[in-house]
Design a protein around this motif. Structure first.
Motif, PDB file in Angstrom:
ATOM      1  N   GLU A   2       0.784  -1.169   0.001  1.00 53.58           N
ATOM      2  CA  GLU A   2      -0.095  -0.140   0.007  1.00 53.58           C
ATOM      3  C   GLU A   2       0.990   1.256  -0.079  1.00 53.58           C
ATOM      4  O   GLU A   2       0.604   2.161  -0.839  1.00 53.58           O
ATOM      5  N   ALA A   3       2.021   1.226   0.701  1.00 49.84           N
ATOM      6  CA  ALA A   3       2.680   2.566   1.015  1.00 49.84           C
ATOM      7  C   ALA A   3       3.538   2.678  -0.612  1.00 49.84           C
ATOM      8  O   ALA A   3       3.699   3.862  -0.789  1.00 49.84           O
ATOM      9  N   LEU A   4       3.900   1.530  -1.230  1.00 41.51           N
ATOM     10  CA  LEU A   4       4.497   1.669  -2.568  1.00 41.51           C
ATOM     11  C   LEU A   4       3.513   2.325  -3.502  1.00 41.51           C
ATOM     12  O   LEU A   4       3.849   3.152  -4.303  1.00 41.51           O
ATOM     13  N   PHE A   5       2.159   1.608  -3.403  1.00 39.19           N
ATOM     14  CA  PHE A   5       1.295   2.218  -4.548  1.00 39.19           C
ATOM     15  C   PHE A   5       0.794   3.734  -4.065  1.00 39.19           C
ATOM     16  O   PHE A   5       0.732   4.379  -4.989  1.00 39.19           O
ATOM     17  N   ALA A   6       0.454   4.118  -2.994  1.00 34.71           N
ATOM     18  CA  ALA A   6       0.074   5.316  -2.572  1.00 34.71           C
ATOM     19  C   ALA A   6       1.210   6.185  -2.817  1.00 34.71           C
ATOM     20  O   ALA A   6       0.876   7.292  -3.443  1.00 34.71           O
ATOM     21  N   SER A   7       2.560   5.902  -2.592  1.00 36.85           N
ATOM     22  CA  SER A   7       3.408   6.897  -2.719  1.00 36.85           C
ATOM     23  C   SER A   7       3.854   7.085  -4.386  1.00 36.85           C
ATOM     24  O   SER A   7       4.039   8.330  -4.684  1.00 36.85           O
ATOM     25  N   THR A 118       6.407  17.546  -3.588  1.00 38.44           N
ATOM     26  CA  THR A 118       6.375  16.175  -3.518  1.00 38.44           C
ATOM     27  C   THR A 118       7.540  15.623  -2.479  1.00 38.44           C
ATOM     28  O   THR A 118       7.400  14.709  -2.047  1.00 38.44           O
ATOM     29  N   GLN A 119       8.475  16.825  -1.776  1.00 40.18           N
ATOM     30  CA  GLN A 119       9.209  16.455  -1.017  1.00 40.18           C
ATOM     31  C   GLN A 119       8.611  16.323   0.340  1.00 40.18           C
ATOM     32  O   GLN A 119       8.562  15.129   1.334  1.00 40.18           O
ATOM     33  N   ILE A 120       7.818  17.299   0.445  1.00 39.94           N
ATOM     34  CA  ILE A 120       7.068  17.346   1.723  1.00 39.94           C
ATOM     35  C   ILE A 120       5.831  16.202   1.641  1.00 39.94           C
ATOM     36  O   ILE A 120       5.778  15.426   2.745  1.00 39.94           O
ATOM     37  N   ALA A 121       5.406  15.690   0.469  1.00 35.76           N
ATOM     38  CA  ALA A 121       4.382  14.627   0.473  1.00 35.76           C
ATOM     39  C   ALA A 121       5.163  13.336   0.855  1.00 35.76           C
ATOM     40  O   ALA A 121       4.881  12.434   1.619  1.00 35.76           O
ATOM     41  N   THR A 122       6.597  13.342   0.529  1.00 36.23           N
ATOM     42  CA  THR A 122       7.312  12.019   0.916  1.00 36.23           C
ATOM     43  C   THR A 122       7.526  12.018   2.425  1.00 36.23           C
ATOM     44  O   THR A 122       7.422  10.982   3.024  1.00 36.23           O
ATOM     45  N   VAL A 123       7.787  13.158   3.022  1.00 37.12           N
ATOM     46  CA  VAL A 123       7.602  13.198   4.524  1.00 37.12           C
ATOM     47  C   VAL A 123       6.512  12.661   5.127  1.00 37.12           C
ATOM     48  O   VAL A 123       6.558  11.685   6.018  1.00 37.12           O
ATOM     49  N   VAL A 124       5.421  13.184   4.838  1.00 36.66           N
ATOM     50  CA  VAL A 124       4.105  12.749   5.244  1.00 36.66           C
ATOM     51  C   VAL A 124       3.741  11.543   4.906  1.00 36.66           C
ATOM     52  O   VAL A 124       3.462  10.715   5.721  1.00 36.66           O
ATOM     53  N   LEU A 125       4.120  10.844   3.880  1.00 38.99           N
ATOM     54  CA  LEU A 125       3.764   9.588   3.441  1.00 38.99           C
ATOM     55  C   LEU A 125       4.611   8.575   4.260  1.00 38.99           C
ATOM     56  O   LEU A 125       4.278   7.499   4.577  1.00 38.99           O
ATOM     57  N   ALA A 126       5.915   8.839   4.415  1.00 41.47           N
ATOM     58  CA  ALA A 126       6.885   8.158   5.407  1.00 41.47           C
ATOM     59  C   ALA A 126       6.345   8.205   6.884  1.00 41.47           C
ATOM     60  O   ALA A 126       6.402   7.084   7.413  1.00 41.47           O
ATOM     61  N   ALA A 127       5.719   9.048   7.346  1.00 40.49           N
ATOM     62  CA  ALA A 127       5.065   9.054   8.671  1.00 40.49           C
ATOM     63  C   ALA A 127       3.871   8.425   8.601  1.00 40.49           C
ATOM     64  O   ALA A 127       3.817   7.815   9.736  1.00 40.49           O
ATOM     65  N   LYS A 128       3.191   8.382   7.669  1.00 40.80           N
ATOM     66  CA  LYS A 128       1.954   7.546   7.571  1.00 40.80           C
ATOM     67  C   LYS A 128       2.184   6.159   7.441  1.00 40.80           C
ATOM     68  O   LYS A 128       1.513   5.271   8.501  1.00 40.80           O
ATOM     69  N   TYR A 129       3.066   5.867   6.632  1.00 47.92           N
ATOM     70  CA  TYR A 129       3.150   4.253   6.511  1.00 47.92           C
ATOM     71  C   TYR A 129       4.240   3.499   7.164  1.00 47.92           C
ATOM     72  O   TYR A 129       4.346   2.319   7.410  1.00 47.92           O
TER      73      TYR A 129
END
Length: 184
Positions: A2-7, A118-129
């Motif tokens: 899910e983390a791969l697909f969502a990211s 996209t960098q901020i999204a990466t921070v948030v996605l890593a925090a979420k998943y």
């Protein structure tokens, strides 16, 4: 997975019309070595997004788990609003061009991604998943999915996209991720 697909999906969509995609277009017009440009994008994104994902996982460890969900969801909502503001390319910094296609791309892409949505999204996605490797792979794939066609097609593809519709769709995607974070 899910983390791969969502990211991948999130960054691929968010990158459309982003300043780094405009940079990819400028580099494609400037340099004929497309492989060097794509390699520079790949390595700059891997390094930048690894650092961003690591920061996201590190920061979330210091926050009370009760607040984590609200912080991550709020971040997705903020990014949803941010993507509605179209990017413009910063001043063309051609002093790096003399370094060649790969080095110029690597340096300019790395710098352009600092503080980018996209960098901020990466921070948030890593925090979420909490899946650093999958998030970095996914966000890097998303960057490549959005930028490689621009590099290969050059100026033929850049102004043919419905940018307002893409930005709105991306905002909806980030808002949905915010809602999903609150519900699950």
């Amino acid at each position: 997975m899910e983390a791969l697909f969502a990211s991948t999906l999130t960054v691929a969509i968010a990158e459309i019309g982003d300043k780094t995609q405009l940079l990819a277009l400028l580099l494609a017009v400037r340099f004929s070595n497309k492989t060097a440009i794509i390699s520079g994008i790949l390595l700059a994104t891997l390094l930048n997004h690894f650092l961003a994902a690591w920061l996201g996982q590190w920061a979330i460890a210091w926050i009370d788990p009760q607040w984590t969900t609200y912080l991550v969801a709020g971040s997705f909502f903020a990014i949803a609003l941010w993507v509605l503001i179209p990017d413009k390319m910063d001043d063309d910094d051609n002093r790096f061009y003399k370094l060649g296609a790969f080095s110029a791309t690597f340096i300019l892409f790395f710098i352009a991604e600092i503080g980018d949505k996209t960098q901020i999204a990466t921070v948030v996605l890593a925090a979420k998943y909490q899946a650093l490797t999958w998030v970095v792979i996914g966000t890097t794939l998303g960057m490549l999915i959005a930028n490689v066609p621009v590099v290969l097609a050059g100026h033929f593809s850049a102004n043919k996209l419905p940018m307002k519709l893409i930005h709105r769709g991306c905002a909806v995607l980030f808002a949905l991720l915010g809602v999903a974070t609150l519900l699950w």
